[in-house]
Design a protein around this motif. Sequence first.
Motif, short mmCIF file in Angstrom:
data_model
loop_
_atom_site.label_atom_id
_atom_site.label_comp_id
_atom_site.label_asym_id
_atom_site.label_seq_id
_atom_site.Cartn_x
_atom_site.Cartn_y
_atom_site.Cartn_z
N LEU A 1 0.85 -1.19 0.00
CA LEU A 1 0.00 0.00 0.00
C LEU A 1 0.89 1.24 0.00
O LEU A 1 1.69 1.42 0.92
CB LEU A 1 -0.89 0.01 1.25
CG LEU A 1 -1.81 1.23 1.38
CD1 LEU A 1 -2.89 1.22 0.29
CD2 LEU A 1 -2.46 1.28 2.76
N CYS B 1 -0.37 -6.51 4.55
CA CYS B 1 -0.16 -5.44 3.57
C CYS B 1 1.04 -4.61 4.00
O CYS B 1 1.03 -4.03 5.09
CB CYS B 1 -1.44 -4.60 3.49
SG CYS B 1 -1.40 -3.46 2.14
N LEU C 1 -2.88 0.73 -4.21
CA LEU C 1 -2.62 -0.66 -3.81
C LEU C 1 -1.94 -1.39 -4.96
O LEU C 1 -2.35 -1.23 -6.12
CB LEU C 1 -3.94 -1.37 -3.47
CG LEU C 1 -3.79 -2.79 -2.93
CD1 LEU C 1 -3.44 -2.77 -1.44
CD2 LEU C 1 -5.07 -3.60 -3.14
#
Length: 197
Positions: free
Chosen positions: A3, A26, A55
């Motif tokens: 991210l 993430c 993303l």
Amino acid sequence: MKLYDMELSGNCYKIRLFCALLGLDCESVAVDLFKGEQKSAAFLQLNPRGQVPVLDDGGTVVWDSMAILVYLAKKYGGESWLPGEAEALARVMQWLALSENEILYGLARARVIKLFNRPGDLAQCQQLGKAGLAVLESRLANGSWLAGDGPTIADIACYPYVALAPEGDVALDDYPQVRQWIARIQALPGYVGMPGL
Ligand SMILES: N[C@@H](CCC(=O)N[C@@H](CS)C(=O)NCC(=O)O)C(=O)O
């Protein structure tokens, strides 16, 4: 999954929160908005708008928090977070629209004017934000969640800048249903906060 992120951004936090609720790993890649890194040629390849969040899921690149929430819900979240049935999906979309209008241009903008000294009409943003809060308050008087019987991405999209509204000098005292909804979100298993929350 990576991210492109900024710690104080409510739009980025939406994605960190949703990943945490889904139990997804993430990696956060910090983008320094104060240095203008989001406008570098390399970053514009990822997002031609020059904004976070972005993303990168194994080479699938998606920009815009709303689009990323839709992507994650469809790919990893299942029907409860983003239902496919016509009316239920439309209900989610209504609140995503509110998140990108009254909440973003009202509450979020009031916050950046106050916190980061950005130019803008504070009173006008606060007024628009309060109009959005009134809509949320009336919905939440008749249900625990925005778009159905349980949490959906509508709740995740609206939550950060509503809960951060006091940072833009918009008090939540007059919105008791909204305050209870904030507490319900904060009690979800896997919930994570951000600075200010
Ligand atoms: N609608 C977009 C808004 C994204 C946005 O406004 N990002 C801000 C941080 S919260 C940003 O990158 N601002 C830097 C700039 O516009 O140069 C979304 O939901 O992702």
